[in-house]
Enzyme design. Structure first.
Site, short mmCIF file in Angstrom:
data_model
loop_
_atom_site.label_atom_id
_atom_site.label_comp_id
_atom_site.label_asym_id
_atom_site.label_seq_id
_atom_site.Cartn_x
_atom_site.Cartn_y
_atom_site.Cartn_z
N LYS A 170 -4.08 14.78 16.04
CA LYS A 170 -2.85 15.51 15.71
C LYS A 170 -3.03 16.19 14.36
CE LYS A 170 1.06 12.96 16.91
NZ LYS A 170 1.90 11.74 16.71
C1 E4P Z 1 5.25 11.82 18.11
O1 E4P Z 1 4.09 12.08 18.45
C2 E4P Z 1 5.49 11.03 16.89
O2 E4P Z 1 4.56 9.99 16.73
C3 E4P Z 1 6.85 10.40 16.91
O3 E4P Z 1 7.13 10.12 18.26
C4 E4P Z 1 7.87 11.28 16.34
O4 E4P Z 1 9.08 10.87 16.85
P1 E4P Z 1 10.15 10.16 15.89
O5 E4P Z 1 10.90 11.30 15.28
O6 E4P Z 1 10.98 9.34 16.82
O7 E4P Z 1 9.38 9.33 14.89
#
Ligand code: E4P
Length: 223
Positions: free
Chosen positions: A84
């Site tokens: 990512k």
């Molecule tokens: C997504 O890839 C992130 O790890 C995470 O899910 C972000 O979502 P959140 O806003 O619930 O932390």
């Protein structure tokens, strides 16, 4: 649609995988930090706990070279990892350059919070855009579904980028599924909510009461 658990806790991941409907894991720096002091052991434990895809975020935001070197390291660490990259000029540049330098590397762009940002990810050729829809769920009493407009843009311009929507509650999860998200990821406490509904509880309790009134503890023969 692939259903992912947003976690770096191997116990949660194993519990969710036992349901038989989880396809992989998303992690992020906060979740990795929460899981313990040894970041490499945590990543290995996550990979061991899930046979599917594992999303792992590089550390940094605006410096191009460290983003690229970490993404390459993650790619070499496991072919199941999707690295990512952050939503930034450097993150988008890293996608473009890595895709040319390492054709089989799998890249997502994360912390994407607007349709405009999602367009940039599609244009850059990211494999996945991670739409942070979850916080909108909490902050707005109006549905804020980023998936629908992003799906329309990607389909209209022929971008091959897949959509990962990060969500929280069942209503929004249903909207993302209807809108055609390719992945949806939820933290464990939210995944468990997907099974729940007040009407389900009400009807199951009524069925049990009516059956018990007529037949006591008998069930249908079990042999
Ligand atoms: C997504 O890839 C992130 O790890 C995470 O899910 C972000 O979502 P959140 O806003 O619930 O932390």
């Amino acid at each position: 649609m692939q259903l992912l658990i947003d976690s770096s806790d191997p116990r949660e991941i194993a519990q969710a995988h036992a349901w038989g409907i989880i396809d992989g894991v998303t992690t992020n720096p906060t979740l990795i930090a929460k899981a313990g002091p040894d970041r490499l052991a945590t990543l290995k434990n996550v990979l061991d706990a899930s046979p599917g895809v594992v999303f792992c975020q590089v550390i940094g935001w605006k410096e191009l070279d460290p983003l690229k070197t970490q993404a390459r390291w993650l790619h070499r660490f496991s072919e199941r990892i999707v690295a990512k990259l952050p939503m930034s000029v450097s993150g988008i540049m890293a996608v473009r350059q890595l895709k040319q330098e390492v054709p089989d590397i799998r890249l997502a762009v994360t912390t994407v919070s607007s349709v405009a940002q999602a367009y940039l990810c599609g244009k850059a050729g990211a494999d996945v855009v991670a739409l942070f829809n979850g916080p909108f769920d909490l902050e707005s009493d109006q549905p804020v579904d980023l998936v629908t407009p992003v799906r329309r843009i990607y389909d209209r311009y022929g971008f091959k980028t897949k959509i990962l929507s990060a969500g929280r509650f069942p209503r929004a999860f249903g909207e993302y599924a209807v809108a055609g998200t390719d992945y949806c990821t939820l933290r464990f406490e939210y995944l468990k909510l997907l099974f729940e509904h007040a009407y389900t509880d009400k009807r199951m309790n009524n069925f049990s009461k009516d059956w018990r009134t007529a037949f006591g503890d008998q069930t249908w023969p079990q042999s």
